[in-house]
Scaffold this motif. Structure first.
Motif, PDB file in Angstrom:
ATOM      1  N   GLY A  41       0.814  -1.206   0.000  1.00  0.00           N
ATOM      2  CA  GLY A  41       0.000   0.000   0.000  1.00  0.00           C
ATOM      3  C   GLY A  41       0.846   1.253   0.000  1.00  0.00           C
ATOM      4  O   GLY A  41       2.078   1.208   0.102  1.00  0.00           O
ATOM      5  N   ASN A  42       0.166   2.389  -0.139  1.00  0.00           N
ATOM      6  CA  ASN A  42       0.860   3.669  -0.132  1.00  0.00           C
ATOM      7  C   ASN A  42       1.179   4.103   1.299  1.00  0.00           C
ATOM      8  O   ASN A  42       0.519   3.683   2.253  1.00  0.00           O
ATOM      9  CB  ASN A  42      -0.002   4.740  -0.812  1.00  0.00           C
ATOM     10  CG  ASN A  42      -0.237   4.434  -2.281  1.00  0.00           C
ATOM     11  OD1 ASN A  42       0.650   3.917  -2.953  1.00  0.00           O
ATOM     12  ND2 ASN A  42      -1.425   4.742  -2.771  1.00  0.00           N
ATOM     13  N   SER A  43       2.178   4.945   1.435  1.00  0.00           N
ATOM     14  CA  SER A  43       2.578   5.472   2.729  1.00  0.00           C
ATOM     15  C   SER A  43       2.263   6.959   2.779  1.00  0.00           C
ATOM     16  O   SER A  43       2.819   7.743   2.001  1.00  0.00           O
ATOM     17  CB  SER A  43       4.075   5.245   2.970  1.00  0.00           C
ATOM     18  OG  SER A  43       4.518   5.969   4.098  1.00  0.00           O
ATOM     19  N   THR A  44       1.361   7.353   3.678  1.00  0.00           N
ATOM     20  CA  THR A  44       1.031   8.769   3.831  1.00  0.00           C
ATOM     21  C   THR A  44       2.249   9.547   4.302  1.00  0.00           C
ATOM     22  O   THR A  44       2.503  10.669   3.858  1.00  0.00           O
ATOM     23  CB  THR A  44      -0.128   8.954   4.822  1.00  0.00           C
ATOM     24  OG1 THR A  44      -1.256   8.184   4.380  1.00  0.00           O
ATOM     25  CG2 THR A  44      -0.542  10.412   4.924  1.00  0.00           C
ATOM     26  N   ALA A  45       3.009   8.944   5.218  1.00  0.00           N
ATOM     27  CA  ALA A  45       4.218   9.614   5.721  1.00  0.00           C
ATOM     28  C   ALA A  45       5.219   9.850   4.594  1.00  0.00           C
ATOM     29  O   ALA A  45       5.870  10.898   4.528  1.00  0.00           O
ATOM     30  CB  ALA A  45       4.854   8.783   6.836  1.00  0.00           C
ATOM     31  N   LEU A  46       5.340   8.884   3.686  1.00  0.00           N
ATOM     32  CA  LEU A  46       6.241   9.046   2.544  1.00  0.00           C
ATOM     33  C   LEU A  46       5.753  10.169   1.633  1.00  0.00           C
ATOM     34  O   LEU A  46       6.558  10.969   1.131  1.00  0.00           O
ATOM     35  CB  LEU A  46       6.338   7.739   1.749  1.00  0.00           C
ATOM     36  CG  LEU A  46       7.108   7.806   0.427  1.00  0.00           C
ATOM     37  CD1 LEU A  46       8.543   8.259   0.646  1.00  0.00           C
ATOM     38  CD2 LEU A  46       7.070   6.447  -0.283  1.00  0.00           C
ATOM     39  N   ALA A  47       4.453  10.248   1.425  1.00  0.00           N
ATOM     40  CA  ALA A  47       3.899  11.296   0.566  1.00  0.00           C
ATOM     41  C   ALA A  47       4.214  12.681   1.124  1.00  0.00           C
ATOM     42  O   ALA A  47       4.569  13.601   0.382  1.00  0.00           O
ATOM     43  CB  ALA A  47       2.386  11.110   0.427  1.00  0.00           C
ATOM     44  N   ILE A  48       4.091  12.823   2.451  1.00  0.00           N
ATOM     45  CA  ILE A  48       4.403  14.111   3.086  1.00  0.00           C
ATOM     46  C   ILE A  48       5.891  14.420   2.957  1.00  0.00           C
ATOM     47  O   ILE A  48       6.291  15.525   2.575  1.00  0.00           O
ATOM     48  CB  ILE A  48       4.001  14.092   4.571  1.00  0.00           C
ATOM     49  CG1 ILE A  48       2.495  13.904   4.720  1.00  0.00           C
ATOM     50  CG2 ILE A  48       4.440  15.384   5.268  1.00  0.00           C
ATOM     51  CD1 ILE A  48       2.063  13.612   6.141  1.00  0.00           C
ATOM     52  N   ALA A  49       6.713  13.417   3.286  1.00  0.00           N
ATOM     53  CA  ALA A  49       8.169  13.616   3.241  1.00  0.00           C
ATOM     54  C   ALA A  49       8.643  13.959   1.834  1.00  0.00           C
ATOM     55  O   ALA A  49       9.455  14.868   1.631  1.00  0.00           O
ATOM     56  CB  ALA A  49       8.880  12.374   3.757  1.00  0.00           C
ATOM     57  N   SER A  50       8.136  13.225   0.839  1.00  0.00           N
ATOM     58  CA  SER A  50       8.597  13.431  -0.534  1.00  0.00           C
ATOM     59  C   SER A  50       8.064  14.719  -1.145  1.00  0.00           C
ATOM     60  O   SER A  50       8.556  15.157  -2.187  1.00  0.00           O
ATOM     61  CB  SER A  50       8.193  12.235  -1.407  1.00  0.00           C
ATOM     62  OG  SER A  50       6.784  12.068  -1.422  1.00  0.00           O
ATOM     63  N   SER A  51       7.060  15.339  -0.500  1.00  0.00           N
ATOM     64  CA  SER A  51       6.595  16.651  -0.948  1.00  0.00           C
ATOM     65  C   SER A  51       7.581  17.745  -0.569  1.00  0.00           C
ATOM     66  O   SER A  51       7.547  18.844  -1.122  1.00  0.00           O
ATOM     67  CB  SER A  51       5.222  16.975  -0.324  1.00  0.00           C
ATOM     68  OG  SER A  51       4.234  16.107  -0.812  1.00  0.00           O
ATOM     69  N   ASN A  52       8.454  17.431   0.376  1.00  0.00           N
ATOM     70  CA  ASN A  52       9.421  18.409   0.860  1.00  0.00           C
ATOM     71  C   ASN A  52      10.865  18.079   0.483  1.00  0.00           C
ATOM     72  O   ASN A  52      11.701  18.979   0.408  1.00  0.00           O
ATOM     73  CB  ASN A  52       9.325  18.513   2.391  1.00  0.00           C
ATOM     74  CG  ASN A  52       8.060  19.186   2.865  1.00  0.00           C
ATOM     75  OD1 ASN A  52       7.994  20.403   2.933  1.00  0.00           O
ATOM     76  ND2 ASN A  52       7.038  18.398   3.195  1.00  0.00           N
ATOM     77  N   VAL A  53      11.132  16.812   0.273  1.00  0.00           N
ATOM     78  CA  VAL A  53      12.498  16.364  -0.018  1.00  0.00           C
ATOM     79  C   VAL A  53      12.463  15.396  -1.199  1.00  0.00           C
ATOM     80  O   VAL A  53      11.671  14.449  -1.214  1.00  0.00           O
ATOM     81  CB  VAL A  53      13.129  15.668   1.209  1.00  0.00           C
ATOM     82  CG1 VAL A  53      14.535  15.174   0.870  1.00  0.00           C
ATOM     83  CG2 VAL A  53      13.174  16.600   2.404  1.00  0.00           C
ATOM     84  N   SER A  54      13.327  15.599  -2.164  1.00  0.00           N
ATOM     85  CA  SER A  54      13.383  14.713  -3.328  1.00  0.00           C
ATOM     86  C   SER A  54      13.836  13.307  -2.919  1.00  0.00           C
ATOM     87  O   SER A  54      14.749  13.143  -2.104  1.00  0.00           O
ATOM     88  CB  SER A  54      14.357  15.270  -4.365  1.00  0.00           C
ATOM     89  OG  SER A  54      14.564  14.336  -5.413  1.00  0.00           O
TER      90      SER A  54
END
Length: 241
Positions: A41-54
């Motif tokens: 499944g998708n990770s909400t925490a990853l989505a937030i993190a990757s919105s700020n850091v490549s």
């Protein structure tokens, strides 16, 4: 030199509600262990993190943590314990190779967070492991902001509890405290609403689904949500005054 493990709070959902320190740590760590509630499944925490850091040059280790109840003082479910141990082994392998590892986690790591179970499991595997906890904006604080209500003022007393408590315990807490925050209420509204009505607290309560996220919903009429399917990320605040 061995690496350091960071449990990084990335906030409740809005990518802008992440601290500068969390962004710096995520930027500096070459390896991210990202939690997923469902297998593949998708990770909400990853989505937030990757919105700020490549994530272009990151090693992303997606790891499934089963969403099952944990009772303090009791042996955890075998599947849950196995997930913690596998996560700790993955992290330790990277640390031994000299890589820093970040575990981005929703909200603040100090509040009902899988990150601390991984922290404890890693220390059992490697007592000398270097570990840091990076605090984040909690869903509790963000929910209060959305509801435009303080959690506490003056000499107010506040309780934060998972909604899975027995009704008698919840009643006692509601009677004793000036404000009560209920976490994970998505399957318990059929018990909470009648109790709040009995204590004449229905008009003192506000429910927020997916706090700070794009599809956030705020509910003041709790009876209206009784037959609705609520999201797992739902928080209820009851404030008497």
């Amino acid at each position: 030199m061995k690496g350091t493990f960071y449990v990084v709070g990335v906030g409740p959902g809005d990518p802008e509600l992440i601290t500068l320190k969390a962004v710096r740590i995520l930027r500096d760590c070459p390896v991210w262990l990202t939690p997923a509630a469902q297998k593949n499944g998708n990770s909400t925490a990853l989505a937030i993190a990757s919105s700020n850091v490549s994530t272009k040059e990151k090693i992303i280790l997606s790891h499934h943590f089963p969403m099952k109840k944990i009772h303090m003082g009791k042996t955890p479910d075998g599947e849950v314990k196995d997930a913690w141990e596998k996560a700790a082994a993955l992290i330790n392998e990277q640390l031994e190779a000299g890589n820093d590892v970040a575990l981005p986690t929703l909200g603040d790591p100090a509040i009902y967070c899988t990150g601390f179970y991984v922290y404890e499991t890693l220390l059992k595997l490697n007592p000398d492991a270097a570990i840091q906890i990076i605090p984040g904006i909690s869903a509790i604080g963000a929910t209060a902001a959305v509801a435009t209500t303080p959690l506490c003022l003056g000499d107010d007393r506040v309780a934060v509890i998972p909604a899975i408590f027995e009704s008698d315990r919840i009643r006692d807490i509601l009677l004793q405290f000036d404000a009560v925050v209920f976490m994970k209420v998505y399957k318990t509204m059929d018990r909470l609403v009648p109790l709040l009505e009995e204590l004449d607290l229905l008009d003192k309560a506000v429910l927020v689904e997916r706090t700070s996220m794009a599809d956030q919903r705020v509910h003041h009429d709790l009876k209206a949500v009784l037959n609705q399917e609520l999201h797992y990320f739902s928080t209820l605040i009851v404030r008497k005054s």
